[in-house]
Scaffold this motif. Structure first.
Motif, short mmCIF file in Angstrom:
data_model
loop_
_atom_site.label_atom_id
_atom_site.label_comp_id
_atom_site.label_asym_id
_atom_site.label_seq_id
_atom_site.Cartn_x
_atom_site.Cartn_y
_atom_site.Cartn_z
N ASP A 118 -7.98 7.20 -17.33
CA ASP A 118 -9.07 6.94 -16.77
C ASP A 118 -9.81 6.25 -17.91
O ASP A 118 -10.62 5.18 -17.57
N ARG A 158 -5.28 4.67 -10.65
CA ARG A 158 -5.22 2.93 -10.34
C ARG A 158 -5.60 2.53 -9.06
O ARG A 158 -6.38 1.44 -8.80
N TYR A 159 -5.19 3.35 -8.09
CA TYR A 159 -5.43 3.04 -6.74
C TYR A 159 -6.44 3.80 -5.93
O TYR A 159 -6.72 4.74 -6.25
N SER A 160 -6.82 2.98 -4.78
CA SER A 160 -7.92 3.89 -3.94
C SER A 160 -7.08 4.65 -2.82
O SER A 160 -6.96 3.95 -1.92
N LYS A 216 -8.50 11.19 -2.52
CA LYS A 216 -7.98 11.02 -3.75
C LYS A 216 -8.53 12.40 -4.50
O LYS A 216 -7.91 12.97 -5.29
N LYS A 217 -9.74 13.04 -4.12
CA LYS A 217 -10.37 13.93 -4.85
C LYS A 217 -9.78 15.20 -4.28
O LYS A 217 -9.34 16.02 -5.34
N HIS A 275 1.97 2.76 -3.28
CA HIS A 275 1.24 3.59 -3.90
C HIS A 275 1.33 5.12 -3.60
O HIS A 275 1.28 5.86 -4.36
N LYS A 303 0.89 -1.23 -0.10
CA LYS A 303 -0.04 -0.02 -0.02
C LYS A 303 0.71 1.30 -0.06
O LYS A 303 0.59 2.08 -0.61
#
Lengths: 277, 260
Positions: free
Chosen positions: B153, B88-90, B94-95, A6, A3
């Motif tokens: 995206d 790609r990742y969560s 993020k926003k 990332h 993790k």
């Protein structure tokens, strides 16, 4: 462990922005909130709004941004609609023609208007040669010339933004409206315009915020008598070493930009339930 | 298409408004008189000779190109990984992160330049060149994040998963599978970043020093004290360069890549 990798990818970008954008902004904002010898206070900002000269500059900037957004919208909507209804080949050509000025340096584009509006410029020379006027008219270094230059600067942006939205409006819809008895103008008003409103608002946000922060055009076409926020900041900081005034203006510029963006985007979201802004 | 006469008339007038000023500049560049006149009374190429012989124009042209290239490369170097991670990742927030990376767009250029001058030049004592580079990096980063982000995206990450399950290393999969699929986005981001850095003025206004002046700044300063067709000649050269770039983009990415 994985993790963390990332987040590592985000670190360089984050660090550069924090060190070279956030920190510099904090460094100019903080002193404006702590006027010399006193604690936290908004004195600097209150005196800004009480100072007639400062307010003139602020209002002039907003006025120019507002009028140029309106004019760009009025000229941009029909032009963009025309482009969006052309066949593919012509649309490509007209898009290229609209993009070209946008990629041309703004010094060049402002310089063009110096040649046109100046005392010995194209318009004055022409009018004098046909005997309409005897003395050259003063057009350059006025609010008018800044306005023309700003409209000239941002009209292509408005057109391109609008074409992007209007392209997706189906021709069949217009035909349906017309076959149901609407004339062409009415069909445009009732079908095309409502569907284009989100795009129009995005275009207006771009033009408004762009002209609010424009520097080159007001600097070249406005002269020292028609300062706007951006040219005032550079004048105060570079020639007069008045860092406080420059910083206060910088903060006000950022806040005005944010307010306008948020407000117009909120309106767009309300009008367009898909909220694509 | 059926005819829209009224629309056509308005559009022709709008395009005339957009192009006549540029045509006037182009014509005056070839005038023989020592001040700008239109129409011109004689033909001369001396103003172009002037440009190429002027050291300040040539050195600032080189500097503008260098800064635009370095700023764009730097923005790609840190922007592509960031855009990749976001797509790609969560990632948490993020926003917020995305709008933070795009935030230089909402700070007026003159403020960016002014703030960098105060902090980086005066406080951190960075050399002007590096400060200017950072300023231009801030200008172009949002283009990279936005354009590369939108091509990511659209990318189907299942393909990358497939490469991984077939035994590709993580990095290998990125360079062999993801990157080739987003080259058009990266190229578009490169072109727009380069052009926007090259043309930028407000950020550069505060960040100039001896030997470090960009071409647009040199032009601005020149216009303040001179009224001869040298600037017209520079304008013509810049417009020709723009046309060449647009032509290349049209042939490779399609012209709409520049409308992003």
């Amino acid at each position: 462990m994985k993790k963390k990798m990332h987040y590592l990818l985000l670190v360089p970008c984050l660090v550069l922005l924090i060190v070279f954008l956030v920190m510099p902004l904090i460094q100019i904002i903080l002193p404006t909130l702590f006027p010399e010898g006193s604690g936290f206070s908004f004195t600097n900002y209150l005196s800004f709004f009480q100072d007639e000269y400062y307010m003139t500059i602020f209002i002039r900037t907003v006025k120019i941004a507002l009028i140029s957004s309106l004019v760009c919208m009025i000229l941009g909507v029909p032009t963009a609609y025309f482009i969006s209804r052309c066949d593919k080949k012509w649309r490509g050509i007209l898009m290229a023609i609209s993009i070209f000025p946008m990629l041309t340096n703004s010094v060049v584009r402002s310089f063009a208007w110096i040649n046109i509006l100046g005392k010995n410029g194209v318009i004055n020379n022409f009018l004098m040669s046909i005997g309409v006027i005897e003395e050259p008219i003063t057009m350059l270094y006025t609010e008018f010339s800044v306005l023309i230059g700003t409209i000239y600067l941002f009209l292509p942006l408005m057109i391109i933004t609008l074409v992007g939205v209007m392209e997706n409006i189906d021709n069949d819809m217009m035909e349906a409206a017309e076959s149901l008895g609407a004339n062409r103008v009415k069909a445009f008003m009732k079908v095309v315009l409502p569907l284009s409103i989100p795009g129009i608002i995005v275009g207006c946000v771009l033009v408004f915020t762009g002209s609010l922060s424009a520097y080159t055009t007001p600097q070249l076409l406005g002269g020292p008598k028609n300062l706007v926020l951006a040219t005032f900041i550079s004048q105060q900081a570079l020639s007069l070493n008045n860092w406080t005034a420059a910083s206060v203006f910088a903060v006000i510029m950022i806040i005005t930009t944010l307010i306008v963006m948020k407000a117009l985007n909120a309106i767009a979201a309300k009008l367009d339930k898909r909220g694509e802004v | 298409m059926r005819k829209h006469k009224g629309l056509m008339v308005i559009s022709i007038l709008v395009f005339a408004f957009l192009f006549i000023p540029l045509i006037i500049i182009a014509v005056t560049a070839f005038g023989s008189e020592s001040t700008i006149t239109f129409p011109i009374h004689g033909f001369s190429l001396q103003w172009f000779v002037n440009v190429f012989e002027s050291e300040s124009f040539m050195s600032s042209l080189a500097l503008s190109g260098e800064i635009a290239l370095l700023a764009t490369l730097l923005a790609l170097l840190v922007g592509v990984p960031a855009a990749y991670a976001l797509a790609r990742y969560s990632v948490i927030g993020k926003k917020f992160l995305k709008s933070f990376f795009l935030s230089p767009t909402i700070i007026p250029g003159i403020v960016v330049g002014y703030a960098l001058y105060q902090y980086v030049v005066l406080t951190l004592n960075f050399p002007v060149f590096e400060s200017l580079l950072l300023g231009h990096f801030l200008v172009v980063l949002p283009y990279v994040i936005r354009i590369v982000g939108s091509s990511l995206d659209q990318f189907d990450f299942a393909i990358e998963e497939a490469a991984l399950s077939l035994g590709c290393q993580k990095g290998q999969a990125f360079f062999k599978v993801v990157l080739p699929n987003i080259t058009s986005g990266i190229s578009a981001a490169f072109m727009l970043s380069f052009i926007n850095s090259f043309n930028n003025i407000p950020v550069s206004m505060f960040l100039t020093g001896p030997g470090v002046t960009t071409l647009p700044t040199t032009l601005m300063n020149y216009i303040e004290y001179n009224y001869d067709p040298t600037v017209s000649a520079v304008s013509v050269l810049l417009m020709v360069a723009t046309i060449v770039i647009m032509f290349i983009v049209e042939k490779t990415l399609g012209i709409s890549a520049l409308a992003k």
